[in-house]
Write a protein that holds these residues in place. Structure first.
Motif, PDB file in Angstrom:
ATOM      1  N   ASP A  79      -0.625   5.631  -1.602  1.00  0.00           N
ATOM      2  CA  ASP A  79      -1.686   5.895  -2.959  1.00  0.00           C
ATOM      3  C   ASP A  79      -1.642   6.997  -4.216  1.00  0.00           C
ATOM      4  O   ASP A  79      -1.899   6.900  -5.517  1.00  0.00           O
ATOM      5  N   GLU A  80       0.168   6.574  -4.074  1.00  0.00           N
ATOM      6  CA  GLU A  80       0.925   7.050  -5.249  1.00  0.00           C
ATOM      7  C   GLU A  80       1.386   5.990  -5.756  1.00  0.00           C
ATOM      8  O   GLU A  80       1.938   4.984  -5.528  1.00  0.00           O
ATOM      9  N   ASP A  81       1.435   5.848  -7.206  1.00  0.00           N
ATOM     10  CA  ASP A  81       2.779   4.602  -8.280  1.00  0.00           C
ATOM     11  C   ASP A  81       3.758   5.367  -8.454  1.00  0.00           C
ATOM     12  O   ASP A  81       3.863   6.395  -8.294  1.00  0.00           O
ATOM     13  N   PRO A  82       4.135   4.832  -7.499  1.00  0.00           N
ATOM     14  CA  PRO A  82       5.876   4.550  -7.947  1.00  0.00           C
ATOM     15  C   PRO A  82       6.393   4.707  -9.212  1.00  0.00           C
ATOM     16  O   PRO A  82       7.384   5.707  -9.625  1.00  0.00           O
ATOM     17  N   HIS A  83       6.345   3.915 -10.245  1.00  0.00           N
ATOM     18  CA  HIS A  83       6.166   4.206 -11.497  1.00  0.00           C
ATOM     19  C   HIS A  83       5.545   4.850 -12.508  1.00  0.00           C
ATOM     20  O   HIS A  83       6.300   4.745 -13.830  1.00  0.00           O
ATOM     21  N   SER A 109      -3.878   4.161   8.087  1.00  0.00           N
ATOM     22  CA  SER A 109      -3.040   5.240   8.432  1.00  0.00           C
ATOM     23  C   SER A 109      -2.021   5.031   7.326  1.00  0.00           C
ATOM     24  O   SER A 109      -2.004   6.225   7.113  1.00  0.00           O
ATOM     25  N   ARG A 110      -2.317   3.718   6.589  1.00  0.00           N
ATOM     26  CA  ARG A 110      -1.179   3.932   6.068  1.00  0.00           C
ATOM     27  C   ARG A 110      -1.836   4.020   4.367  1.00  0.00           C
ATOM     28  O   ARG A 110      -0.701   4.949   3.213  1.00  0.00           O
ATOM     29  N   ILE A 111      -3.236   4.654   4.312  1.00  0.00           N
ATOM     30  CA  ILE A 111      -3.400   5.044   2.544  1.00  0.00           C
ATOM     31  C   ILE A 111      -3.061   6.336   2.077  1.00  0.00           C
ATOM     32  O   ILE A 111      -2.541   5.836   0.965  1.00  0.00           O
TER      33      ILE A 111
END
Length: 47
Positions: A42-46, A36-38
């Motif tokens: 899934d996005e790169d915060p940097h 459920s956390r996928i």
């Protein structure tokens, strides 16, 4: 012809729902939480 397509679509939907329920019942709580956390991770915060 419309009824054939409608009932065929309902059959496919019932099969897909049954697969999701079956997989959910086989999984542990830890596996369900990780799955459920996928979408949330899934996005790169940097980038």
């Amino acid at each position: 012809m419309t009824l054939l397509i409608f009932f065929g679509d309902m059959l496919v939907m019932a099969f897909m729902i049954a697969v999701v329920v079956w997989l959910s019942l086989r999984a542990t709580r830890k596996q369900l939480d990780a799955a459920s956390r996928i979408p949330l991770e899934d996005e790169d915060p940097h980038g």
